[in-house]
Design a protein around this motif. Structure first.
Motif, PDB file in Angstrom:
ATOM      1  N   PHE A  25       0.862  -1.211  -0.087  1.00 57.21           N
ATOM      2  CA  PHE A  25      -0.016  -0.124  -0.003  1.00 57.21           C
ATOM      3  C   PHE A  25       0.822   1.124  -0.099  1.00 57.21           C
ATOM      4  O   PHE A  25       0.287   2.323  -0.346  1.00 57.21           O
ATOM      5  CB  PHE A  25      -0.971   0.032   1.314  1.00 57.21           C
ATOM      6  CG  PHE A  25      -1.690  -1.273   1.465  1.00 57.21           C
ATOM      7  CD1 PHE A  25      -2.827  -1.622   0.282  1.00 57.21           C
ATOM      8  CD2 PHE A  25      -1.573  -1.864   2.535  1.00 57.21           C
ATOM      9  CE1 PHE A  25      -3.359  -2.939   0.426  1.00 57.21           C
ATOM     10  CE2 PHE A  25      -2.352  -3.018   2.557  1.00 57.21           C
ATOM     11  CZ  PHE A  25      -3.097  -3.647   1.484  1.00 57.21           C
ATOM     12  N   TYR A  26       2.323   1.191   0.062  1.00 57.78           N
ATOM     13  CA  TYR A  26       2.853   2.228   0.294  1.00 57.78           C
ATOM     14  C   TYR A  26       4.281   2.217  -0.991  1.00 57.78           C
ATOM     15  O   TYR A  26       5.074   2.507  -0.852  1.00 57.78           O
ATOM     16  CB  TYR A  26       3.574   2.654   1.621  1.00 57.78           C
ATOM     17  CG  TYR A  26       2.709   3.047   2.363  1.00 57.78           C
ATOM     18  CD1 TYR A  26       2.293   4.316   2.808  1.00 57.78           C
ATOM     19  CD2 TYR A  26       1.796   2.000   3.409  1.00 57.78           C
ATOM     20  CE1 TYR A  26       1.469   4.568   3.912  1.00 57.78           C
ATOM     21  CE2 TYR A  26       0.982   2.377   4.133  1.00 57.78           C
ATOM     22  CZ  TYR A  26       0.868   3.537   4.605  1.00 57.78           C
ATOM     23  OH  TYR A  26      -0.027   4.123   5.279  1.00 57.78           O
ATOM     24  N   GLU A  27       3.591   1.698  -2.091  1.00 56.82           N
ATOM     25  CA  GLU A  27       4.627   1.352  -3.310  1.00 56.82           C
ATOM     26  C   GLU A  27       6.031   1.097  -2.962  1.00 56.82           C
ATOM     27  O   GLU A  27       7.006   1.628  -3.426  1.00 56.82           O
ATOM     28  CB  GLU A  27       4.880   3.041  -3.963  1.00 56.82           C
ATOM     29  CG  GLU A  27       3.466   3.207  -4.576  1.00 56.82           C
ATOM     30  CD  GLU A  27       2.881   4.497  -4.152  1.00 56.82           C
ATOM     31  OE1 GLU A  27       3.628   5.563  -3.677  1.00 56.82           O
ATOM     32  OE2 GLU A  27       1.641   4.779  -4.104  1.00 56.82           O
ATOM     33  N   GLU A  28       6.135   0.136  -2.003  1.00 62.23           N
ATOM     34  CA  GLU A  28       7.499  -0.630  -1.635  1.00 62.23           C
ATOM     35  C   GLU A  28       8.486   0.494  -1.096  1.00 62.23           C
ATOM     36  O   GLU A  28       9.576   0.165  -1.054  1.00 62.23           O
ATOM     37  CB  GLU A  28       7.989  -1.305  -2.812  1.00 62.23           C
ATOM     38  CG  GLU A  28       7.000  -2.541  -3.329  1.00 62.23           C
ATOM     39  CD  GLU A  28       7.697  -3.101  -4.561  1.00 62.23           C
ATOM     40  OE1 GLU A  28       8.759  -3.544  -4.301  1.00 62.23           O
ATOM     41  OE2 GLU A  28       7.212  -3.355  -5.400  1.00 62.23           O
ATOM     42  N   ARG A  29       7.910   1.570  -0.623  1.00 58.67           N
ATOM     43  CA  ARG A  29       8.620   2.377   0.046  1.00 58.67           C
ATOM     44  C   ARG A  29       8.924   1.992   1.725  1.00 58.67           C
ATOM     45  O   ARG A  29       8.119   2.298   2.657  1.00 58.67           O
ATOM     46  CB  ARG A  29       7.980   3.789   0.193  1.00 58.67           C
ATOM     47  CG  ARG A  29       8.245   4.375  -1.299  1.00 58.67           C
ATOM     48  CD  ARG A  29       7.224   5.834  -1.332  1.00 58.67           C
ATOM     49  NE  ARG A  29       7.280   6.552  -0.280  1.00 58.67           N
ATOM     50  CZ  ARG A  29       8.457   7.638  -0.384  1.00 58.67           C
ATOM     51  NH1 ARG A  29       9.145   7.655  -1.316  1.00 58.67           N
ATOM     52  NH2 ARG A  29       8.353   8.397   0.684  1.00 58.67           N
ATOM     53  N   TYR A  30       9.980   1.227   1.974  1.00 60.14           N
ATOM     54  CA  TYR A  30      10.153   0.877   3.263  1.00 60.14           C
ATOM     55  C   TYR A  30      10.869   1.651   4.097  1.00 60.14           C
ATOM     56  O   TYR A  30      11.717   2.206   4.026  1.00 60.14           O
ATOM     57  CB  TYR A  30      11.024  -0.626   2.997  1.00 60.14           C
ATOM     58  CG  TYR A  30      10.525  -1.682   2.188  1.00 60.14           C
ATOM     59  CD1 TYR A  30       9.350  -2.301   2.433  1.00 60.14           C
ATOM     60  CD2 TYR A  30      10.947  -2.204   1.090  1.00 60.14           C
ATOM     61  CE1 TYR A  30       8.730  -3.111   1.852  1.00 60.14           C
ATOM     62  CE2 TYR A  30      10.560  -3.061   0.132  1.00 60.14           C
ATOM     63  CZ  TYR A  30       9.223  -3.533   0.507  1.00 60.14           C
ATOM     64  OH  TYR A  30       8.759  -4.570  -0.417  1.00 60.14           O
ATOM     65  N   SER A  31      10.094   1.863   5.317  1.00 62.28           N
ATOM     66  CA  SER A  31      10.358   3.147   6.109  1.00 62.28           C
ATOM     67  C   SER A  31      10.428   2.389   7.596  1.00 62.28           C
ATOM     68  O   SER A  31       9.402   1.742   8.266  1.00 62.28           O
ATOM     69  CB  SER A  31       9.543   3.883   6.189  1.00 62.28           C
ATOM     70  OG  SER A  31       9.482   4.918   7.153  1.00 62.28           O
ATOM     71  N   GLU A  32      11.665   2.390   8.030  1.00 65.05           N
ATOM     72  CA  GLU A  32      11.919   1.892   9.313  1.00 65.05           C
ATOM     73  C   GLU A  32      11.443   0.441   9.936  1.00 65.05           C
ATOM     74  O   GLU A  32      10.574   0.337  10.882  1.00 65.05           O
ATOM     75  CB  GLU A  32      11.327   3.006  10.138  1.00 65.05           C
ATOM     76  CG  GLU A  32      11.826   4.445  10.305  1.00 65.05           C
ATOM     77  CD  GLU A  32      13.428   4.262  10.532  1.00 65.05           C
ATOM     78  OE1 GLU A  32      13.755   3.713  11.170  1.00 65.05           O
ATOM     79  OE2 GLU A  32      14.126   4.963   9.562  1.00 65.05           O
ATOM     80  N   VAL A  33      11.369  -0.511   8.971  1.00 68.55           N
ATOM     81  CA  VAL A  33      10.880  -1.767   9.116  1.00 68.55           C
ATOM     82  C   VAL A  33      12.018  -3.059   9.239  1.00 68.55           C
ATOM     83  O   VAL A  33      11.821  -4.107   9.556  1.00 68.55           O
ATOM     84  CB  VAL A  33       9.940  -2.313   8.179  1.00 68.55           C
ATOM     85  CG1 VAL A  33       8.512  -1.602   8.406  1.00 68.55           C
ATOM     86  CG2 VAL A  33      10.297  -2.043   6.827  1.00 68.55           C
ATOM     87  N   TYR A  34      13.352  -2.492   8.784  1.00 72.08           N
ATOM     88  CA  TYR A  34      14.478  -3.521   8.591  1.00 72.08           C
ATOM     89  C   TYR A  34      14.936  -3.758  10.061  1.00 72.08           C
ATOM     90  O   TYR A  34      15.123  -2.815  10.916  1.00 72.08           O
ATOM     91  CB  TYR A  34      15.246  -3.125   7.622  1.00 72.08           C
ATOM     92  CG  TYR A  34      16.353  -4.165   7.818  1.00 72.08           C
ATOM     93  CD1 TYR A  34      16.375  -5.557   7.379  1.00 72.08           C
ATOM     94  CD2 TYR A  34      17.878  -3.817   8.307  1.00 72.08           C
ATOM     95  CE1 TYR A  34      17.473  -6.542   7.117  1.00 72.08           C
ATOM     96  CE2 TYR A  34      18.761  -5.050   8.094  1.00 72.08           C
ATOM     97  CZ  TYR A  34      18.701  -6.243   7.499  1.00 72.08           C
ATOM     98  OH  TYR A  34      19.410  -7.187   7.454  1.00 72.08           O
ATOM     99  N   LEU A  35      15.145  -5.039  10.676  1.00 72.49           N
ATOM    100  CA  LEU A  35      15.822  -5.258  11.976  1.00 72.49           C
ATOM    101  C   LEU A  35      17.073  -6.037  11.793  1.00 72.49           C
ATOM    102  O   LEU A  35      17.715  -6.020  12.811  1.00 72.49           O
ATOM    103  CB  LEU A  35      14.695  -6.097  12.609  1.00 72.49           C
ATOM    104  CG  LEU A  35      13.430  -5.399  12.916  1.00 72.49           C
ATOM    105  CD1 LEU A  35      12.426  -6.240  13.747  1.00 72.49           C
ATOM    106  CD2 LEU A  35      13.516  -4.132  13.685  1.00 72.49           C
ATOM    107  N   SER A  36      17.508  -6.532  10.871  1.00 79.09           N
ATOM    108  CA  SER A  36      18.432  -7.522  10.772  1.00 79.09           C
ATOM    109  C   SER A  36      18.217  -8.987  11.542  1.00 79.09           C
ATOM    110  O   SER A  36      17.639  -8.856  12.594  1.00 79.09           O
ATOM    111  CB  SER A  36      19.556  -6.631  11.644  1.00 79.09           C
ATOM    112  OG  SER A  36      20.638  -8.114  12.010  1.00 79.09           O
ATOM    113  N   PRO A  37      18.748  -9.945  10.565  1.00 81.94           N
ATOM    114  CA  PRO A  37      18.797 -11.334  11.280  1.00 81.94           C
ATOM    115  C   PRO A  37      19.657 -11.457  12.316  1.00 81.94           C
ATOM    116  O   PRO A  37      19.174 -12.593  13.013  1.00 81.94           O
ATOM    117  CB  PRO A  37      18.837 -12.144  10.004  1.00 81.94           C
ATOM    118  CG  PRO A  37      19.794 -11.414   9.084  1.00 81.94           C
ATOM    119  CD  PRO A  37      19.448 -10.094   9.371  1.00 81.94           C
ATOM    120  N   ASP A  38      20.558 -10.821  12.607  1.00 83.19           N
ATOM    121  CA  ASP A  38      21.639 -11.250  13.351  1.00 83.19           C
ATOM    122  C   ASP A  38      21.935 -10.504  14.626  1.00 83.19           C
ATOM    123  O   ASP A  38      22.705 -10.729  15.335  1.00 83.19           O
ATOM    124  CB  ASP A  38      23.125 -11.268  12.437  1.00 83.19           C
ATOM    125  CG  ASP A  38      22.735 -12.303  11.252  1.00 83.19           C
ATOM    126  OD1 ASP A  38      22.395 -13.664  11.555  1.00 83.19           O
ATOM    127  OD2 ASP A  38      23.145 -12.078  10.170  1.00 83.19           O
TER     128      ASP A  38
END
Lengths: 570, 178
Positions: free
Chosen positions: A486-499
């Motif tokens: 719904f936001y045109e793949e504009r990823y904002s502050e959602v990445y956390l890192s797997p490690d």
């Protein structure tokens, strides 16, 4: 006797066995008589954990959960669990310390107006003024929390009335009286006239659906629901709060409706000519756009809380009462009319065709990344049928609800109404304390896990061997899904890192057994190994596909007719 | 003419709510109205003939929420004992107004005429203003206030109405109560 001793005795009098808590200045005097009490106390690492543990305990056992914390920050830290319990009608009693009565209103150290703060998110709260009032207040608190529509009750106790050194704490124990609550008397039995009207609507309907909600579990009505559904041959949807309230393996079970419900459950409600809402509240996550929800359906709405009837959708027949009593009354009335288990072949065949056409699916190609749904399926298939499953909030919660087979009531513990991230770990601890005979798995997300993971220290210390499956996709996955769609793949502050954090090392440092799982082949052996550990908590770090999304999905604000199925089915 | 909350009452319901006379009960009621988005037009509260209870007369904006929702949500408050909706034709409603009106010596007589017509009272007289009071039905209060407006109202305070069911209504209801 002093007020502190009276508080312990009051809790024992109510049948309390376990208290989840953390001491501090104002509640200190209650922790001294605790040493002489048979009550088991579980020392948490953060007061939010105590509240969610009390909730998990209540979900799993049906008995009220109890938490005890200090004033000020202790009290504010338990606000989230209070609100969570309020939204999901979970019976808990929270005891908070308060500054000495004469100091109230002076901005004393760790003073906080917790009765004021929690008024909007408790079923009721009390500020106890005199030590002599403690037994009656605790008695009333448990009564209010557990009867009618259950919910959280907070009892705020000033330090001076429980402090044995303070003359204000001196009191004479008197057994609490029957409840003197002139404004509180829940209606349990449904009006027989309305029951007849409902039965008449049921008799006329051709495409009915039972819309069963958390009230089924709260009123312990699973058996009555099964009898009623089998007699009438009406298919049953089980909302997120009623997973397990009707067996998933039953031919009449359609599973979960709503935003991430399966196609059949959503569509059957849309096409129904009668919805029999039993202990459900037409939540926006179920109805989608209200004006487009089940447009052709008449509504029978049974709820113990009359404020729910007609709140969202006007009922054709609204019955205030306890689901267990009212459903039994339906069944009895139908039997008196000579109702035999009837055939609804046309409707049930229609439903079956939807089930065949749109089952839950995900990409199972062999060389792809580890899929979260696969992990849930493997957990489901490698654990006892009566395993208690807890979840946090987000994608992992939806996959757990979708792919688990809930065939027993009180096996699903999650945060529905409030959507509290971090619920799973403490709730699982509470559930395991209440049901030590059961295997308890938390299916958690990496984002959720980071919010309350420190309670694993509590679990290790107290020898509460819960198991955690982190579906680690290194994202705040549900938010990521919305940003993608719904936001045109504009990823904002959602990445956390797997490690970061290193989940295995973190879990091990908290005394848990930990494993990291990267490939589908490793999944089953890891689960089997985890199941063999029965004295320590286990944390499994499943590295799952970050691209995976939850389907079906009804976009927020859209009508349920606009349900989006998996791209594999489009 | 523009509407004013002081002079005109919007479409409303009148609820008479019996509550336990305990600390914080008014805050619970007010908080409930705020968080559910129900608008209060006026609110009057005082102890009753039985000191265990207080009685609230709440005038609710009829457009802000369905009455049934307001009543059912209110009834969930543990301290709320009884709720009755009062219909204007089956109840006695009273309200008190106190107002300071701009009226120098040349206009004093005219204001006194109004006071006499409405059977109001003069509480205080200054060189260029008068303070008057009137108790009566809310509509009568509104009429009085509207006429005072022509002279210039310096300050005005209404209490919000209190109401009880009229006697015929009580005797009609009693058999139901059994």
């Amino acid at each position: 006797m002093d007020g502190g001793q009276a508080l312990m005795r009051s809790l024992e009098h109510e049948g309390v066995e376990v208290v989840f808590g953390l001491p501090g200045g104002a509640i200190l005097p209650a922790y001294d008589p605790l040493l002489d009490s048979p009550l088991r106390h579980i020392l948490v690492r953060h007061e939010q954990g105590a509240g969610h543990m009390a909730e998990g305990y209540a979900h799993a056992t049906g008995k009220p959960g109890v938490a005890m914390v200090t004033s000020g920050p202790g009290a504010t830290n338990i606000v989230t669990p209070l609100c969570n319990a309020f939204m999901d009608s979970v019976p808990i009693v929270v005891i908070t310390g308060q500054v000495p009565y004469p100091a109230i209103g002076t901005d004393a150290f760790q003073e906080c107006d917790i009765t004021g703060i929690s008024a909007a998110i408790t079923k009721h709260n009390f500020l106890v003024v005199d030590a002599g009032d403690i037994p009656q207040t605790i008695h009333d608190a448990f009564h209010i929390a557990t009867t009618g529509r259950p919910g959280p009750v907070l009892v705020d106790i000033p330090k001076d009335i429980i402090d044995s050194k303070n003359p204000r704490s001196q009191m004479t124990w008197e057994d609490p009286q029957p409840h003197i609550l002139p404004g509180y008397s829940p209606t349990i039995k449904g009006d027989p006239e309305l029951v007849s009207q409902a039965v008449e609507l049921i008799g006329k309907s051709r495409q009915p659906v039972i819309y069963s909600g958390g009230g089924i579990l709260k009123s312990r009505a699973a058996e009555e629901l099964l009898t009623f559904a089998e007699l009438t041959q009406i298919p049953v949807v089980t909302t997120l709060m009623n997973r397990g309230g009707f067996p998933d393996d039953h031919p009449l079970c359609l599973g979960m409706p709503g935003m991430h419900g399966n196609y059949t459950a959503v569509t059957a409600m849309q096409e129904a000519d009668l919805l029999i809402a039993l202990g459900s509240r037409f939540d926006d996550r179920v109805t989608g756009k209200v004006s487009g929800f089940a447009p052709g359906a008449k509504i029978i709405h049974v709820d113990i809380d009359p404020a729910e009837i007609g709140k969202v959708r006007q009922a054709d027949v609204g019955i205030q009462g306890d689901c267990r009593h009212v459903i039994a009354a339906f069944t009895q009335a139908l039997k008196e009319e000579g109702e035999e288990p009837r055939r609804r072949d046309a409707w049930l065949n229609t439903v079956k065709r939807w089930q065949e056409k749109y089952p839950l699916v995900y990409d199972t190609s062999p060389d792809g990344p580890l899929k979260p749904q696969f992990v849930v399926e493997k957990l489901r298939d490698n654990t006892p049928d009566d395993t208690i499953v807890c979840a946090g909030v987000g994608q992992h919660q939806m996959w757990a609800s979708q792919y688990w087979k809930f065939n027993y009531p009180y096996t699903w513990v999650n945060s529905g109404g409030l959507g509290t991230m971090g619920f799973a770990v403490p709730a699982a601890i509470g559930a395991k304390v209440g049901r030590p005979d059961r295997m308890v798995w938390a299916i958690d997300g990496d984002g959720c896990f980071q919010m309350t993971a420190q309670e694993l220290v509590t679990a290790t210390t107290e020898r509460i061997p819960i198991k955690i499956a982190i579906l680690n996709n290194a994202y705040l996955g549900m938010v990521r899904q919305w940003q993608e769609m719904f936001y045109e793949e504009r990823y904002s502050e959602v990445y956390l890192s797997p490690d970061l954090p290193n989940y295995s090392q973190w879990a091990e440092s908290m005394g848990c057994v930990a494993m990291r799982i990267d490939t589908p082949e490793e999944v089953e052996p890891a689960i089997i190994k985890a199941n063999e550990v029965d004295d320590l908590p286990v944390v499994l770090d499943f590295r799952v596909d970050a691209q995976e999304k939850v389907f079906p999905m009804v976009p927020a604000g859209a009508s349920n007719d606009e349900i989006v199925v998996s791209p594999l089915q489009q | 003419m523009t509407t004013s909350p002081v002079l005109d009452t919007p479409p409303h319901h009148t609820l008479v709510v019996l509550v336990e006379n305990k600390a914080g009960v008014l805050a619970r009621v007010a908080g409930l109205f705020a968080r559910r988005g129900f608008n209060i037009v006026s609110l009057a509260v005082a102890p009753t003939e039985d000191d265990r209870f207080s009685r609230l007369t709440i005038v609710v904006d009829a457009d802000s929420a369905p009455l049934y929702q307001v009543v059912q949500q209110l009834d969930k408050l543990i301290n709320v004992v009884e709720i009755r909706e009062l219909h204007p034709s089956h109840s006695v409603e009273r309200e008190l107004l106190v107002a300071t009106v701009r009226a120098g010596p040349e206009l004093r007589g005219q204001v006194m005429d109004l006071v006499r017509i409405f059977e109001a009272r003069v509480l205080n007289v200054g060189s260029d203003a008068m303070m008057v009071s009137l108790s009566g039905s809310p509509s009568r209060i509104s009429d009085f206030a509207r006429l005072l407006q022509d002279y210039g109202i310096m300050e005005l305070q209404r209490t919000g109405k209190v109401a009880l069911a009229s006697l015929d209504q009580i005797s009609q209801q009693e058999p139901d109560a059994e």
